[in-house]
Write an enzyme that holds these catalytic residues in place. Structure first.
Site, mmCIF file in Angstrom:
data_model
loop_
_atom_site.group_PDB
_atom_site.id
_atom_site.type_symbol
_atom_site.label_atom_id
_atom_site.label_comp_id
_atom_site.label_asym_id
_atom_site.label_seq_id
_atom_site.Cartn_x
_atom_site.Cartn_y
_atom_site.Cartn_z
ATOM 1 C CE LYS A 185 -1.923 3.083 1.894
ATOM 2 N NZ LYS A 185 -1.703 4.480 1.438
ATOM 3 C CG LEU A 189 0.547 12.750 -0.304
ATOM 4 C CD1 LEU A 189 1.400 13.517 0.696
ATOM 5 C CD2 LEU A 189 -0.478 13.682 -0.940
ATOM 6 N N GLY A 243 2.882 5.189 12.627
ATOM 7 C CA GLY A 243 3.535 3.966 13.111
ATOM 8 C C GLY A 243 2.912 3.495 14.414
ATOM 9 C CD GLU A 260 13.301 0.931 8.925
ATOM 10 O OE1 GLU A 260 13.893 1.900 9.416
ATOM 11 O OE2 GLU A 260 13.798 -0.196 8.853
ATOM 12 C CB CYS A 294 13.253 9.033 7.331
ATOM 13 S SG CYS A 294 14.319 7.986 6.346
ATOM 14 C CD GLU A 393 10.400 13.388 10.167
ATOM 15 O OE1 GLU A 393 9.266 12.986 10.481
ATOM 16 O OE2 GLU A 393 11.230 12.681 9.580
HETATM 17 N N1 LIG Z 1 12.795 5.543 8.705
HETATM 18 C C1 LIG Z 1 12.697 5.492 7.408
HETATM 19 O O1 LIG Z 1 13.347 4.706 6.747
HETATM 20 C C2 LIG Z 1 11.768 6.438 6.686
HETATM 21 C C3 LIG Z 1 11.840 6.528 5.292
HETATM 22 C C4 LIG Z 1 10.986 7.404 4.634
HETATM 23 C C5 LIG Z 1 10.066 8.162 5.360
HETATM 24 N N2 LIG Z 1 10.024 8.066 6.713
HETATM 25 C C6 LIG Z 1 9.083 8.885 7.491
HETATM 26 O O2 LIG Z 1 7.839 8.967 6.822
HETATM 27 C C7 LIG Z 1 7.202 10.190 7.107
HETATM 28 C C8 LIG Z 1 6.741 10.828 5.827
HETATM 29 O O3 LIG Z 1 5.993 9.949 5.098
HETATM 30 P P1 LIG Z 1 4.407 10.040 5.044
HETATM 31 O O4 LIG Z 1 3.969 11.466 5.224
HETATM 32 O O5 LIG Z 1 3.985 9.286 3.848
HETATM 33 O O6 LIG Z 1 4.006 9.268 6.372
HETATM 34 P P2 LIG Z 1 2.550 8.852 6.832
HETATM 35 O O7 LIG Z 1 2.718 8.188 8.150
HETATM 36 O O8 LIG Z 1 1.596 9.969 6.713
HETATM 37 O O9 LIG Z 1 2.093 7.795 5.734
HETATM 38 C C9 LIG Z 1 2.843 6.627 5.462
HETATM 39 C C10 LIG Z 1 1.918 5.567 4.900
HETATM 40 O O10 LIG Z 1 0.989 5.183 5.907
HETATM 41 C C11 LIG Z 1 -0.328 5.223 5.379
HETATM 42 N N3 LIG Z 1 -1.259 5.479 6.483
HETATM 43 C C12 LIG Z 1 -1.667 6.667 6.985
HETATM 44 N N4 LIG Z 1 -2.528 6.468 8.013
HETATM 45 C C13 LIG Z 1 -2.646 5.132 8.177
HETATM 46 C C14 LIG Z 1 -3.361 4.306 9.092
HETATM 47 N N5 LIG Z 1 -4.144 4.818 10.045
HETATM 48 N N6 LIG Z 1 -3.213 2.967 8.989
HETATM 49 C C15 LIG Z 1 -2.413 2.424 8.048
HETATM 50 N N7 LIG Z 1 -1.739 3.154 7.141
HETATM 51 C C16 LIG Z 1 -1.842 4.494 7.205
HETATM 52 C C17 LIG Z 1 -0.262 6.318 4.326
HETATM 53 O O11 LIG Z 1 -1.329 6.224 3.425
HETATM 54 C C18 LIG Z 1 1.095 6.033 3.708
HETATM 55 O O12 LIG Z 1 1.002 4.979 2.780
HETATM 56 C C19 LIG Z 1 8.238 11.032 7.820
HETATM 57 O O13 LIG Z 1 7.985 11.038 9.200
HETATM 58 C C20 LIG Z 1 9.538 10.303 7.543
HETATM 59 O O14 LIG Z 1 10.534 10.497 8.477
HETATM 60 C C21 LIG Z 1 10.834 7.207 7.375
HETATM 61 N N1 LIG Z 2 18.305 7.105 0.718
HETATM 62 C C1 LIG Z 2 17.107 6.528 1.213
HETATM 63 C C2 LIG Z 2 16.633 7.198 2.459
HETATM 64 C C3 LIG Z 2 15.332 6.661 2.860
HETATM 65 C C4 LIG Z 2 14.662 7.463 3.889
HETATM 66 O O1 LIG Z 2 13.940 8.442 3.710
HETATM 67 NA NA NA Z 3 1.860 13.328 -6.322
#
Ligand SMILES: NC(=O)c1ccc[n+]([C@@H]2O[C@H](COP(=O)([O-])OP(=O)(O)OC[C@H]3O[C@@H](n4cnc5c(N)ncnc54)[C@H](O)[C@@H]3O)[C@@H](O)[C@H]2O)c1
Ligand SMILES: NCCCC=O
Ligand code: NA
Length: 503
Positions: A185, A189, A243, A260, A294, A393
């Site tokens: 899933k 966006l 999360g 993550e 992230c 963040e």
């Molecule tokens: N640690 C890592 O490796 C890593 C990598 C990339 C992004 N991030 C983190 O991700 C965040 C940005 O991404 P985002 O805005 O897409 O995050 P988000 O938590 O808004 O969404 C992530 C995913 O979760 C889904 N989602 C939202 N609500 C949900 C629910 N109640 N139940 C199940 N799924 C749900 C969204 O549709 C999306 O697919 C930042 O905090 C960033 O730090 C972490």
């Molecule tokens: N280079 C990949 C980093 C993933 C986290 O946002």
């Molecule tokens: Na888009």
């Protein structure tokens, strides 16, 4: 030049399927604010269909077609997927850039990483066969024991928008290598390239139901996946808030999760550095991927003796960053992913100002760009440790700065966070770098750089940045269940109870 966005459906059981409720929503190009297509909106009805398809894929032909096929069989599909991604990398890179706003050069680099990650897990899938039945040494000669590594089962993979296809691949590739069946899933966006992954899977003839891809909103498509009784594990990348919701849903069924999450990672710059080299890594550490990483090292902690000169130099580097439509040649900073995120980033900057910080550089839309969700690379000084900009963040191109005088103080500032994802240390004294690396509370530490990421090395965080590790062999273990098989090998009876035959 832009490319046409293919119109796709949900990918369930090896075929395109219209969502049960027939809804779709628009895709907006964040550089132009124009609608460039639309994607299907899955709901719990579609989740049920996809989970059922995944379960069938696991048990088809008593598992021999996938779950208990040799790793070498699965590796063939992973390699075929890698080859198709490589073939289409420029087109996929353009689609990624138009969907999430990252500069085209970065997006194409991501596609190379995607292909590399599928290749890497193909190798690990092949290696898995040789690791089966690994003996366990026991203290009793009358027993022998070995370990089987088996796929966990049906896995739900929920991913964010900042590296749409790459974050999906970090989960899909090891899950498939392990022999799991998956439901991906992606983020609402930015889902275009994940739907193209579905097309690639169709083309390479991946057995139906092994990978299902459901686009849709978090609460409507992600939540039913997280709480589904027939999903055996959830792997999630996204915000700490989501999360925590996913962990709560999964806990009801004692379903394992790997998380993550977000970060507020520090970069410590000591006074013995080459100022330009350190400034470039500091800029890259925070402004690469438009600051939406992230692990972005978004808190600069710089030695007070060089702070003024270093920050001046850094401002000069950031003024040199080309901000434009991601598809323009040489673009190094594109727009924020969406209008909503853009407003959030601007709010962070205005709150920092109202709390007394100084917006030293950037903080506004670049003058030459009238449309699109663009924010200039922003450097904020006069920051205190209680300010929101230090603690939370931003997920945008915003760096905040503090100075230090001793190593202890630098570490205290670096570790002053609920997060624990990345951290960087820049110094010519490598002993100091080693010492500091040990003290940094983070899952990833960069020395004399920030952000480079290799699929062979473990990735993940501590504290509220989550737990579990992706990538490398750790990434494969996420999708494997360990079974001990213990055999009694003595000819003698066990002899614990008195035998009735001796009565
Ligand atoms: N640690 C890592 O490796 C890593 C990598 C990339 C992004 N991030 C983190 O991700 C965040 C940005 O991404 P985002 O805005 O897409 O995050 P988000 O938590 O808004 O969404 C992530 C995913 O979760 C889904 N989602 C939202 N609500 C949900 C629910 N109640 N139940 C199940 N799924 C749900 C969204 O549709 C999306 O697919 C930042 O905090 C960033 O730090 C972490
Ligand atoms: N280079 C990949 C980093 C993933 C986290 O946002
Ligand atoms: Na888009």
């Amino acid at each position: 030049m832009a490319v046409r966005v293919p119109s796709r459906q949900l990918f369930i059981d090896g075929e395109w399927r219209e969502p049960v409720l027939k809804n779709r929503f628009p895709i907006i190009n964040p550089a132009t604010e124009q609608m460039i297509g639309d994607i299907p909106a899955a709901t719990s009805e579609d989740v049920d269909l996809a989970v059922a398809a995944a379960r069938r894929a696991l048990s088809r032909n008593k598992g021999k077609d996938w779950a208990s096929a040799s790793g070498a069989v699965r590796a063939k599909y992973l390699r075929a997927i890698a080859a198709k991604i490589t073939e289409r990398k420029t087109e996929l890179g353009k689609l990624e850039a138009m969907d999430c706003g990252k500069p085209l050069d970065e997006a194409v680099w991501d596609m190379e990483d995607v292909a590399g990650c599928f290749e890497y897990y193909a190798d690990l899938a092949e290696g898995l066969d040789a690791k089966q039945k690994a003996p366990v040494s026991l203290p009793m000669e009358t027993f022998k024991s070995y370990v089987l590594k088996e796929p966990i089962g049906v896995v739900g993979l929920i991913t964010p928008w900042n590296y749409p296809l790459l974050m999906a691949t970090w989960k899909v590739a090891p899950a498939l290598a392990a022999g799991c069946a998956a439901i991906l899933k992606p983020s609402e966006l930015a889902s275009i390239t994940c739907l193209e992954l579905a097309e690639v899977c169709r083309e390479v003839g991946l057995p139906s139901g092994v990978l299902n891809i459901l686009t849709g909103l978090g609460p409507e498509a992600g939540a039913p996946l997280a709480s589904h009784p027939n999903v055996d594990k959830i792997a999630f990348t996204g915000s700490t808030t989501t999360g925590s919701k996913i962990m709560t849903a999964a806990a009801q069924m004692v379903k394992p999760v790997s998380l993550e999450l977000g970060g507020k990672s520090p970069i410590i710059v000591f006074e013995d550095v080459d100022l330009d080299k350190a400034a470039e890594w500091t800029a890259f550490g925070c402004f690469w991927t438009n600051g939406q990483i992230c692990s972005a090292t978004s808190r600069l902690i710089v030695h007070e003796n060089i702070a003024k000169e270093f920050v001046d130099r850094l401002v000069k580097w950031t003024k040199n960053i080309k901000i434009s439509d991601p598809l323009e040649e040489g673009c190094r900073l594109g727009p924020i992913v969406s209008g909503g995120q853009y407003e959030k980033v601007l709010k962070f900057i205005s709150t920092a100002k109202s709390e007394g910080a100084t917006i030293l550089s950037g903080g506004v839309r670049p003058e030459h760009l009238k449309k699109g969700f663009f924010v200039e690379p922003t450097i904020i000084t006069d920051v205190t440790t209680s300010m929101q900009i230090w603690r939370e963040e931003v997920f945008g191109p915003v760096l905040c700065v503090k100075t230090f005088s001793t190593e202890e103080e630098a570490l205290e500032l670096a570790n002053d966070t609920h997060y624990g994802l990345g951290a960087a240390v820049i110094s010519n004294d490598l002993e100091r770098c080693d010492r500091v690396s040990k003290e940094l509370q983070a899952g990833i530490v960069w020395i004399n750089c920030s952000q480079p990421c290799f699929c062979q090395a473990p990735w993940g965080g501590n504290k509220r940045s989550g737990f579990g590790r992706e990538l490398g062999e750790w990434g494969l273990e996420n999708y494997l269940s360990v079974k001990q098989v213990t055999q009694y090998i003595s000819d003698e009876p066990w002899g614990w109870y008195s035998s009735p035959s001796k009565l």
